[in-house]
Each structure stands twice: as C-alpha cells, then as structure tokens.
Write a protein that holds these residues in place. Structure first.
Motif, PDB file in Angstrom:
ATOM      1  N   THR A  56     -54.278 -19.090 -43.900  1.00 32.50           N
ATOM      2  CA  THR A  56     -53.740 -19.957 -44.940  1.00 32.50           C
ATOM      3  C   THR A  56     -54.779 -21.012 -45.283  1.00 32.50           C
ATOM      4  O   THR A  56     -55.862 -21.041 -44.709  1.00 32.50           O
ATOM      5  N   ILE A  57     -54.460 -21.858 -46.231  1.00 33.20           N
ATOM      6  CA  ILE A  57     -55.333 -22.979 -46.603  1.00 33.20           C
ATOM      7  C   ILE A  57     -54.465 -24.204 -46.836  1.00 33.20           C
ATOM      8  O   ILE A  57     -53.265 -24.101 -47.095  1.00 33.20           O
ATOM      9  N   GLU A  58     -55.093 -25.366 -46.768  1.00 37.89           N
ATOM     10  CA  GLU A  58     -54.372 -26.607 -47.013  1.00 37.89           C
ATOM     11  C   GLU A  58     -53.892 -26.664 -48.463  1.00 37.89           C
ATOM     12  O   GLU A  58     -54.638 -26.360 -49.383  1.00 37.89           O
ATOM     13  N   GLY A  59     -52.659 -26.995 -48.656  1.00 34.79           N
ATOM     14  CA  GLY A  59     -52.088 -27.072 -49.997  1.00 34.79           C
ATOM     15  C   GLY A  59     -51.438 -25.795 -50.459  1.00 34.79           C
ATOM     16  O   GLY A  59     -50.699 -25.795 -51.440  1.00 34.79           O
ATOM     17  N   GLY A  60     -51.707 -24.698 -49.770  1.00 32.18           N
ATOM     18  CA  GLY A  60     -51.066 -23.427 -50.089  1.00 32.18           C
ATOM     19  C   GLY A  60     -51.748 -22.665 -51.211  1.00 32.18           C
ATOM     20  O   GLY A  60     -52.635 -23.170 -51.906  1.00 32.18           O
ATOM     21  N   PHE A  61     -51.319 -21.437 -51.390  1.00 29.93           N
ATOM     22  CA  PHE A  61     -51.878 -20.544 -52.403  1.00 29.93           C
ATOM     23  C   PHE A  61     -50.997 -20.520 -53.654  1.00 29.93           C
ATOM     24  O   PHE A  61     -49.775 -20.568 -53.571  1.00 29.93           O
ATOM     25  N   ALA A  62     -51.638 -20.403 -54.793  1.00 32.53           N
ATOM     26  CA  ALA A  62     -50.892 -20.199 -56.039  1.00 32.53           C
ATOM     27  C   ALA A  62     -50.285 -18.802 -56.074  1.00 32.53           C
ATOM     28  O   ALA A  62     -49.208 -18.591 -56.635  1.00 32.53           O
ATOM     29  N   GLY A  63     -50.973 -17.860 -55.503  1.00 34.56           N
ATOM     30  CA  GLY A  63     -50.493 -16.484 -55.440  1.00 34.56           C
ATOM     31  C   GLY A  63     -51.024 -15.804 -54.197  1.00 34.56           C
ATOM     32  O   GLY A  63     -52.083 -16.175 -53.671  1.00 34.56           O
ATOM     33  N   ILE A  64     -50.289 -14.822 -53.723  1.00 32.19           N
ATOM     34  CA  ILE A  64     -50.708 -14.030 -52.564  1.00 32.19           C
ATOM     35  C   ILE A  64     -50.536 -12.559 -52.917  1.00 32.19           C
ATOM     36  O   ILE A  64     -49.442 -12.123 -53.317  1.00 32.19           O
ATOM     37  N   VAL A  65     -51.609 -11.791 -52.800  1.00 36.89           N
ATOM     38  CA  VAL A  65     -51.575 -10.343 -52.993  1.00 36.89           C
ATOM     39  C   VAL A  65     -51.536  -9.695 -51.613  1.00 36.89           C
ATOM     40  O   VAL A  65     -52.387  -9.986 -50.761  1.00 36.89           O
ATOM     41  N   VAL A  66     -50.571  -8.832 -51.373  1.00 34.64           N
ATOM     42  CA  VAL A  66     -50.421  -8.177 -50.075  1.00 34.64           C
ATOM     43  C   VAL A  66     -50.624  -6.672 -50.255  1.00 34.64           C
ATOM     44  O   VAL A  66     -49.892  -6.020 -51.000  1.00 34.64           O
ATOM     45  N   ASP A  67     -51.627  -6.154 -49.548  1.00 37.19           N
ATOM     46  CA  ASP A  67     -51.968  -4.721 -49.631  1.00 37.19           C
ATOM     47  C   ASP A  67     -52.398  -4.275 -48.238  1.00 37.19           C
ATOM     48  O   ASP A  67     -53.565  -4.027 -47.971  1.00 37.19           O
ATOM     49  N   LEU A  68     -51.426  -4.177 -47.329  1.00 35.85           N
ATOM     50  CA  LEU A  68     -51.696  -3.949 -45.912  1.00 35.85           C
ATOM     51  C   LEU A  68     -51.150  -2.597 -45.461  1.00 35.85           C
ATOM     52  O   LEU A  68     -49.935  -2.383 -45.454  1.00 35.85           O
ATOM     53  N   PHE A  69     -52.071  -1.714 -45.100  1.00 36.57           N
ATOM     54  CA  PHE A  69     -51.715  -0.370 -44.669  1.00 36.57           C
ATOM     55  C   PHE A  69     -52.481  -0.012 -43.405  1.00 36.57           C
ATOM     56  O   PHE A  69     -53.584  -0.513 -43.159  1.00 36.57           O
ATOM     57  N   ALA A  70     -51.913   0.881 -42.598  1.00 36.04           N
ATOM     58  CA  ALA A  70     -52.603   1.474 -41.456  1.00 36.04           C
ATOM     59  C   ALA A  70     -52.085   2.890 -41.280  1.00 36.04           C
ATOM     60  O   ALA A  70     -50.882   3.144 -41.420  1.00 36.04           O
ATOM     61  N   ASP A  71     -52.990   3.808 -41.028  1.00 40.85           N
ATOM     62  CA  ASP A  71     -52.630   5.226 -40.880  1.00 40.85           C
ATOM     63  C   ASP A  71     -51.859   5.736 -42.094  1.00 40.85           C
ATOM     64  O   ASP A  71     -50.929   6.546 -41.967  1.00 40.85           O
ATOM     65  N   GLY A  72     -52.218   5.242 -43.268  1.00 40.06           N
ATOM     66  CA  GLY A  72     -51.608   5.726 -44.494  1.00 40.06           C
ATOM     67  C   GLY A  72     -50.226   5.169 -44.780  1.00 40.06           C
ATOM     68  O   GLY A  72     -49.566   5.599 -45.722  1.00 40.06           O
ATOM     69  N   LYS A  73     -49.770   4.189 -43.986  1.00 45.36           N
ATOM     70  CA  LYS A  73     -48.428   3.652 -44.159  1.00 45.36           C
ATOM     71  C   LYS A  73     -48.482   2.128 -44.243  1.00 45.36           C
ATOM     72  O   LYS A  73     -49.358   1.487 -43.665  1.00 45.36           O
ATOM     73  N   VAL A  74     -47.512   1.555 -44.950  1.00 42.77           N
ATOM     74  CA  VAL A  74     -47.368   0.105 -44.985  1.00 42.77           C
ATOM     75  C   VAL A  74     -47.144  -0.396 -43.563  1.00 42.77           C
ATOM     76  O   VAL A  74     -46.443   0.233 -42.767  1.00 42.77           O
ATOM     77  N   LEU A  75     -47.752  -1.529 -43.205  1.00 41.92           N
ATOM     78  CA  LEU A  75     -47.555  -2.073 -41.866  1.00 41.92           C
ATOM     79  C   LEU A  75     -46.059  -2.256 -41.585  1.00 41.92           C
ATOM     80  O   LEU A  75     -45.306  -2.744 -42.432  1.00 41.92           O
ATOM     81  N   PRO A  76     -45.611  -1.883 -40.394  1.00 42.07           N
ATOM     82  CA  PRO A  76     -44.167  -1.989 -40.102  1.00 42.07           C
ATOM     83  C   PRO A  76     -43.639  -3.412 -40.193  1.00 42.07           C
ATOM     84  O   PRO A  76     -42.460  -3.614 -40.497  1.00 42.07           O
ATOM     85  N   GLN A  77     -44.491  -4.406 -39.935  1.00 44.34           N
ATOM     86  CA  GLN A  77     -44.031  -5.797 -40.033  1.00 44.34           C
ATOM     87  C   GLN A  77     -43.556  -6.138 -41.438  1.00 44.34           C
ATOM     88  O   GLN A  77     -42.714  -7.015 -41.630  1.00 44.34           O
ATOM     89  N   LEU A  78     -44.095  -5.437 -42.443  1.00 41.25           N
ATOM     90  CA  LEU A  78     -43.737  -5.725 -43.827  1.00 41.25           C
ATOM     91  C   LEU A  78     -42.383  -5.135 -44.206  1.00 41.25           C
ATOM     92  O   LEU A  78     -41.915  -5.329 -45.329  1.00 41.25           O
ATOM     93  N   GLN A  79     -41.763  -4.446 -43.287  1.00 44.05           N
ATOM     94  CA  GLN A  79     -40.420  -3.923 -43.515  1.00 44.05           C
ATOM     95  C   GLN A  79     -39.368  -4.802 -42.851  1.00 44.05           C
ATOM     96  O   GLN A  79     -38.222  -4.389 -42.660  1.00 44.05           O
ATOM     97  N   GLU A  80     -39.782  -6.037 -42.517  1.00 42.37           N
ATOM     98  CA  GLU A  80     -38.879  -7.015 -41.909  1.00 42.37           C
ATOM     99  C   GLU A  80     -38.851  -8.270 -42.784  1.00 42.37           C
ATOM    100  O   GLU A  80     -39.889  -8.816 -43.146  1.00 42.37           O
ATOM    101  N   ALA A  81     -37.661  -8.734 -43.106  1.00 43.07           N
ATOM    102  CA  ALA A  81     -37.523  -9.904 -43.987  1.00 43.07           C
ATOM    103  C   ALA A  81     -38.206 -11.133 -43.418  1.00 43.07           C
ATOM    104  O   ALA A  81     -38.786 -11.944 -44.158  1.00 43.07           O
ATOM    105  N   LYS A  82     -38.182 -11.284 -42.096  1.00 45.37           N
ATOM    106  CA  LYS A  82     -38.755 -12.497 -41.496  1.00 45.37           C
ATOM    107  C   LYS A  82     -40.261 -12.591 -41.747  1.00 45.37           C
ATOM    108  O   LYS A  82     -40.797 -13.705 -41.863  1.00 45.37           O
ATOM    109  N   THR A  83     -40.945 -11.456 -41.841  1.00 52.24           N
ATOM    110  CA  THR A  83     -42.380 -11.479 -42.128  1.00 52.24           C
ATOM    111  C   THR A  83     -42.629 -12.086 -43.499  1.00 52.24           C
ATOM    112  O   THR A  83     -43.545 -12.905 -43.681  1.00 52.24           O
ATOM    113  N   TRP A  84     -41.821 -11.710 -44.479  1.00 52.22           N
ATOM    114  CA  TRP A  84     -42.017 -12.209 -45.843  1.00 52.22           C
ATOM    115  C   TRP A  84     -41.679 -13.686 -45.949  1.00 52.22           C
ATOM    116  O   TRP A  84     -42.325 -14.419 -46.715  1.00 52.22           O
ATOM    117  N   LEU A  85     -40.719 -14.144 -45.174  1.00 49.82           N
ATOM    118  CA  LEU A  85     -40.399 -15.573 -45.191  1.00 49.82           C
ATOM    119  C   LEU A  85     -41.558 -16.389 -44.627  1.00 49.82           C
ATOM    120  O   LEU A  85     -41.832 -17.502 -45.102  1.00 49.82           O
TER     121      LEU A  85
END
Length: 330
Positions: A203-232
């Motif tokens: 992260t950075i001080e003051g926060g981001f105006a936008g965040i692009v998320v493109d996280l994959f491993a073994d051809g699949k979206v990271l399992p953490q991204l299938q949990e609401a708490k990760t996005w919060l």
C-alpha cells in the motif's frame, strides 16, 4: 524418452506454426512443436525433454480451422521458487510471458498495436472513473496493463507488485519494463515492488485512486480472492471514491457460451460472488466475448455514467465500457 503435452492458453485464437527456438538463458534444452489455437482458447505445446520436438498429429477434435499462421521462437525458458515454468515466447505480432505447467499466457507485448484485444485493455478505462491519484497493479506480470495505461494516460503514477523476482528480471530484459520505470514528460511512471501483492504492506500513504487485481497461479485465480474478507482488506487501501477493477477469470463450471450471457451469469464465477458479497449494491461486472478470451471482469463502486465514461476513454474502448452492468443478487 516420453513426450509431454501441455496446454498453452492464448486469446484471441489463431492457427500457429513454429520454427526452432533459440534459448538465450541457461535452461534445459527444449524446442517448440507445432502449436494450435482453438476457439476454446487452448493451444498445445509439445516439448520433448531431450530437446527433440514432437510432431505427433492432433486428434480430429484438436484440428483448428485454418485461420492465421504465425511462427514462434522460444527466447527464454526458466524456473523459479514461485513458478515451475517461465517462458518468453516471441512471434511476429506479439511477445508472450508464459507461466506454470498449464502454459497460460500471463502477459502480452503487442508489436503492431498498443491494444491486446483481451482483458488487459479493460484496465485502461479505470483512470477515467476514479479520482486523480496513483493506481496499484496487484499482479504485475511483464507489465501488459502498465504499458497500456501509460500509453493512454502518460501522467499516471502506477505502483506494481509482482511476487517473482525472476519475472521482473525477464520483463526488464524482454518486455521493456525498464522504460516504464522512467518518468514520462507528463510525470507518469511505473514503480515496481517485488513481494506479495496481498500483504498489508502493499500500500502507500493516502491510499490508491484505483487498484487493478490480476492474480493467478497454476492457471487459476488465487483462492484468497474467492473470499469476501480478502476484498474488504484490499478496499482499505483505496482513497475515498477509489475503485477496484478485477480480472475474475472464467466460469467455475462447464457452461455453453450461449447460456453464459444472461444478466445473472456472473453467479458462475466464484470471484465475482465473493466481490458481490463484500460490496453489496456496489459492484459491476461484464463478460468479455469469446473472441476476447471469455473472462469476467468486475468493478467496485456505483455504476458510472456510461455515456460520460464512453466519451472519456479512447475510441477503442468507447463501446466496451457501455457493456458494464450492476451485479444484483436475486
């Protein structure tokens, strides 16, 4: 010695041929056998471990329609603690970063146009609907999104995270990432961080105006991204009125494309389901066409004014931003 056959995912589909590659880094000898891209976006890479190329015929189901022909050259073939397979593959039209045993293309550097005709192009529309400020790229890869965003928005400050230092090294050598790290005349640049994109320190001080998320491993979206708490947790890194745009991958079940176009088809994607749970009434989605790779993408926040958004982005994206719709629970 037995021949191994592994998929290499490309988009959009084409008919591909090869010539003998020229590895430029220490790696096991390998040569590319004939490649085919199908409408289903699967390309088969046949590598003989002893360096002999396989030319075994494809089955009738694997035979593609004759479309375009292209030659591929293997420029680098490495592995790291994070990726069993790291390949840089060159063709007359594109350069590709291929990762993991699934042979998925994680980054593209087009040679004839800035646009990829795939989900990376969608990220370029994000700066038009967020406050002026730095934008994070979680899952930098070889910098496809960074190239596009600095091309269109040369003033933008990009901050990228990539967990694999080998990918950053190859990206600087083969994908021009070093040029992105230089400040443009309008003050834009890419700052590269090697580390876990989901770490609290990303992260950075003051926060981001936008965040692009493109996280994959073994051809699949990271399992953490299938949990609401990760996005919060990711949302805490935004400045007020900031937004997150996500490559959510494909559906989690085998469905026909004809059945995958309804207003509620997002329920087939577990990442969008997690996002919708985390941001009820504050999530939008779209599904790219079969030609564009059949990925889902998501955008947090209220649905932007589509007419204004369309006017504010390059002409290549004007019609595409109007395809966003709210994610509504039944």
């Amino acid at each position: 010695m037995a021949i191994t056959t592994m998929p290499l995912t490309f988009s959009p589909p084409r008919h591909l041929h090869h010539r003998q590659p020229k590895p430029q880094r220490p790696c096991p000898a390998a040569r590319l056998a004939p490649l085919t891209r199908r409408r289903a976006a699967a390309t088969w890479l046949r590598c003989a471990p002893d360096g002999e190329a396989s030319s075994s015929p494809a089955t009738a189901e694997q035979q593609p329609q004759q479309q375009e022909e292209e030659e591929f050259i293997l420029l680098a073939n490495n592995r790291s603690d994070f990726n069993e397979v790291i390949m840089v593959i060159d063709s007359p039209s594109n350069r590709y970063l291929v990762l993991d045993p699934s042979r998925n293309v994680h980054s593209i550097l087009p040679k004839k146009s800035a646009w990829t005709n795939s989900y990376w192009d969608e990220f370029v529309s994000l700066p038009a609907v967020v406050p002026r400020g730095p934008v994070a790229l979680l899952g930098l890869g070889a910098g496809t999104a960074a190239h596009l965003m600095l091309e269109v928005w040369p003033w933008i400050q990009l901050v990228g995270w990539e967990i694999d230092p080998m990918i950053i090294e190859l990206s600087r050598d083969y994908f021009g990432m070093s040029n992105l790290e230089k400040t443009t005349e309008l003050g834009g640049s890419l700052t590269v961080h090697i580390g876990d994109a989901l770490s609290p320190s990303a992260t950075i001080e003051g926060g981001f105006a936008g965040i692009v998320v493109d996280l994959f491993a073994d051809g699949k979206v990271l399992p953490q991204l299938q949990e609401a708490k990760t996005w919060l947790e990711i949302a805490k890194k935004l400045m007020p009125d900031g937004r997150i745009m996500v490559n959510c991958g494909g559906a989690d079940t085998a469905v026909s494309l004809a059945a995958d176009t309804g207003v509620s088809s997002w329920v087939q994607n577990p990442t969008i389901k997690a996002l919708c749970s985390a941001f009820p009434g504050q999530l939008n989605w779209k599904r790219l066409s079969e030609k564009e790779s059949v990925n889902y993408v998501a955008l947090t926040g209220p649905l932007p004014d589509l007419e204004e958004w369309s006017i504010s982005v390059p002409s290549e994206l004007s019609a595409r931003v109007k395809q966003w719709v709210p994610c509504e629970l039944a």
